[in-house]
Design a protein around this motif. Structure first.
Motif, PDB file in Angstrom:
ATOM      1  N   ALA A  42       0.901  -1.336   0.080  1.00 33.10           N
ATOM      2  CA  ALA A  42       0.085  -0.156   0.028  1.00 33.10           C
ATOM      3  C   ALA A  42       0.706   1.398  -0.074  1.00 33.10           C
ATOM      4  CB  ALA A  42      -1.062  -0.110   1.095  1.00 33.10           C
ATOM      5  N   ASP A  43       2.000   1.393   0.293  1.00 30.38           N
ATOM      6  CA  ASP A  43       2.812   2.471   0.549  1.00 30.38           C
ATOM      7  C   ASP A  43       3.544   2.727  -0.836  1.00 30.38           C
ATOM      8  OD1 ASP A  43       2.478   2.615   3.441  1.00 30.38           O
ATOM      9  OD2 ASP A  43       4.310   1.340   4.053  1.00 30.38           O
ATOM     10  N   ALA A  44       3.291   1.866  -1.576  1.00 30.97           N
ATOM     11  CA  ALA A  44       4.021   2.075  -3.094  1.00 30.97           C
ATOM     12  C   ALA A  44       2.838   2.503  -3.962  1.00 30.97           C
ATOM     13  CB  ALA A  44       4.715   0.892  -3.475  1.00 30.97           C
ATOM     14  N   ARG A  45       1.615   2.873  -3.576  1.00 34.99           N
ATOM     15  CA  ARG A  45       0.557   3.197  -4.328  1.00 34.99           C
ATOM     16  C   ARG A  45       1.010   4.338  -5.606  1.00 34.99           C
ATOM     17  NH1 ARG A  45      -5.193   3.370  -3.887  1.00 34.99           N
ATOM     18  NH2 ARG A  45      -6.240   4.881  -5.283  1.00 34.99           N
ATOM     19  N   ASP A  46       1.440   5.398  -4.925  1.00 35.87           N
ATOM     20  CA  ASP A  46       1.667   6.382  -5.961  1.00 35.87           C
ATOM     21  C   ASP A  46       2.928   6.112  -6.824  1.00 35.87           C
ATOM     22  OD1 ASP A  46      -0.257   7.989  -4.808  1.00 35.87           O
ATOM     23  OD2 ASP A  46       1.266   8.894  -3.605  1.00 35.87           O
ATOM     24  N   ALA A  47       3.993   5.317  -6.569  1.00 33.81           N
ATOM     25  CA  ALA A  47       4.955   5.249  -7.383  1.00 33.81           C
ATOM     26  C   ALA A  47       4.490   4.244  -8.393  1.00 33.81           C
ATOM     27  CB  ALA A  47       6.047   4.441  -6.621  1.00 33.81           C
ATOM     28  N   VAL A  48       3.478   3.117  -7.951  1.00 40.02           N
ATOM     29  CA  VAL A  48       2.947   1.963  -8.895  1.00 40.02           C
ATOM     30  C   VAL A  48       2.354   2.773 -10.282  1.00 40.02           C
ATOM     31  CG1 VAL A  48       1.493   0.056  -9.157  1.00 40.02           C
ATOM     32  CG2 VAL A  48       3.381  -0.043  -7.329  1.00 40.02           C
ATOM     33  N   LEU A  49       1.250   3.810  -9.377  1.00 41.08           N
ATOM     34  CA  LEU A  49       0.618   4.258 -10.681  1.00 41.08           C
ATOM     35  C   LEU A  49       1.313   5.358 -11.539  1.00 41.08           C
ATOM     36  CD1 LEU A  49      -2.521   5.708  -8.442  1.00 41.08           C
ATOM     37  CD2 LEU A  49      -2.289   3.669 -10.113  1.00 41.08           C
ATOM     38  N   ALA A  56      -1.184   2.484 -19.380  1.00 41.86           N
ATOM     39  CA  ALA A  56      -2.640   2.273 -19.205  1.00 41.86           C
ATOM     40  C   ALA A  56      -3.329   2.874 -20.620  1.00 41.86           C
ATOM     41  CB  ALA A  56      -2.877   3.286 -18.125  1.00 41.86           C
ATOM     42  N   THR A  57      -4.311   2.203 -20.895  1.00 39.83           N
ATOM     43  CA  THR A  57      -5.116   2.518 -21.985  1.00 39.83           C
ATOM     44  C   THR A  57      -6.520   3.100 -21.736  1.00 39.83           C
ATOM     45  OG1 THR A  57      -5.927   0.016 -22.277  1.00 39.83           O
ATOM     46  CG2 THR A  57      -3.927   0.730 -23.464  1.00 39.83           C
ATOM     47  N   GLY A  58      -6.747   3.282 -20.446  1.00 39.37           N
ATOM     48  CA  GLY A  58      -8.081   3.750 -20.073  1.00 39.37           C
ATOM     49  C   GLY A  58      -7.897   3.885 -18.605  1.00 39.37           C
ATOM     50  N   PRO A  59      -9.062   4.173 -18.011  1.00 34.58           N
ATOM     51  CA  PRO A  59      -9.297   4.388 -16.474  1.00 34.58           C
ATOM     52  C   PRO A  59      -8.614   3.095 -15.802  1.00 34.58           C
ATOM     53  CG  PRO A  59     -11.448   4.825 -17.729  1.00 34.58           C
ATOM     54  CD  PRO A  59     -10.637   4.413 -18.782  1.00 34.58           C
ATOM     55  N   VAL A  60      -8.044   3.316 -14.670  1.00 34.09           N
ATOM     56  CA  VAL A  60      -7.394   2.473 -13.765  1.00 34.09           C
ATOM     57  C   VAL A  60      -8.067   2.373 -12.366  1.00 34.09           C
ATOM     58  CG1 VAL A  60      -5.284   1.875 -12.949  1.00 34.09           C
ATOM     59  CG2 VAL A  60      -5.048   2.486 -15.028  1.00 34.09           C
ATOM     60  N   THR A  61      -8.133   1.161 -11.953  1.00 37.09           N
ATOM     61  CA  THR A  61      -8.661   1.009 -10.757  1.00 37.09           C
ATOM     62  C   THR A  61      -7.618   0.218  -9.785  1.00 37.09           C
ATOM     63  OG1 THR A  61      -9.673  -1.137 -11.081  1.00 37.09           O
ATOM     64  CG2 THR A  61     -11.176   0.809 -11.302  1.00 37.09           C
TER      65      THR A  61
END
Length: 275
Positions: A42-49, A56-61
């Motif tokens: 969870a701490d890597a959320r921003d880096a992963v996104l 990414a080819t569209g909206p990401v969840t």
């Protein structure tokens, strides 16, 4: 965060991008078809996104991963450098041709208009590999260019409901040529016959030793040449490119759990080090 690494792989017929740290530990994966990022840290959320954004080819969840299967667990513990799943059809030949000096490549042209025969072999592996990849929707798992000790490799390895199979691919030439099969020799047109069936059997034997499971040899032919098979040939299946889809209807040997278990072992490069 330390720079993240993106590795493409196919999982149960779907395209995935795995996000890993430089030490090979996976922290997330992105399913291209569903647009979902499964996050392990969870701490890597921003880096992963941020790492996924260019792909990414569209909206990401994003959220925690679903309960992993045994195959998922095996994939997450496997170092990317040891994972054979991302190999393209003809991966070994791509690497070989990319490192062939121009002067050496010219020596393969014995006559005008005759190209390096490895390029025909590469085209055959890419064509057949594409056909084999389509079997994943029918519950099959496919690996390409499985490396063996001594510089050899298995062009394609199939694991599915009908069992495990090693596939040796051969370019069969054009419609004016004939492929003559006289066990163990195979001759294409006027070319000198080669022991292709012996090599196919040997590759299957090495795969069987590595996986501790029965592996059947297949000699797959691409091109339009006519084929004269040996009437007594029983243990090696001769397969034309348009016949690959027939494998989707074959079964009765392996259960889904057995398929995933064998596939998890086969995709690990270390499995093949002593055969």
């Amino acid at each position: 965060m330390t720079e993240l690494r993106i590795v493409h792989a196919r999982h149960q017929g779907q395209d995935r991008l795995y996000v890993s740290l430089p030490d090979g530990r996976n922290i997330a994966w992105y399913d291209r078809e569903t647009g979902r990022v499964s996050l392990l840290d969870a701490d890597a959320r921003d880096a992963v996104l941020a790492a996924i954004a260019p792909y990414a080819t569209g909206p990401v969840t994003i959220g925690p991963p679903p309960v992993p299967t045994a195959a998922d667990l095996a994939r997450l513990t496997l170092h990317p450098d040891d994972d054979l799943a991302p190999n393209r059809p003809g991966e070994a030949l791509h690497a070989e041709l990319d490192h062939t000096p121009h002067a050496t490549a010219r020596r393969f042209r014995t006559r005008r208009f005759r190209t390096d025969p490895r390029r025909d072999a590469l085209a055959a592996q890419e064509l057949l590999g594409g056909e084999l990849d389509r079997l994943e929707d029918a519950g099959w798992r496919v690996l390409h260019s499985v490396p063996l000790p001594g510089g050899a490799y298995i062009a394609h390895l199939l694991i599915g409901p009908a069992g495990a199979m090693s596939v040796r691919t051969l370019y069969g030439g054009n419609a004016r040529q004939r492929v003559r099969i006289a066990d163990p020799l195979v001759a294409i047109g006027r070319a000198a016959p080669l022991p292709q069936l012996r090599w196919a059997r040997r590759e299957a034997e090495r795969a069987s030793l590595a996986l501790a499971a029965a592996v059947r040899p297949i000699l797959a032919l691409t091109g339009q040449a006519r084929v004269d098979p040996a009437p007594t040939l029983r243990d090696v299946r001769i397969l034309r490119e348009h016949e690959v889809r027939d494998l989707a209807r074959a079964g009765g040997v392996l259960k889904p759990a057995d398929i995933e278990s064998l596939y998890a072992a086969a995709r690990d490069r270390r499995t093949w080090l002593r055969v």
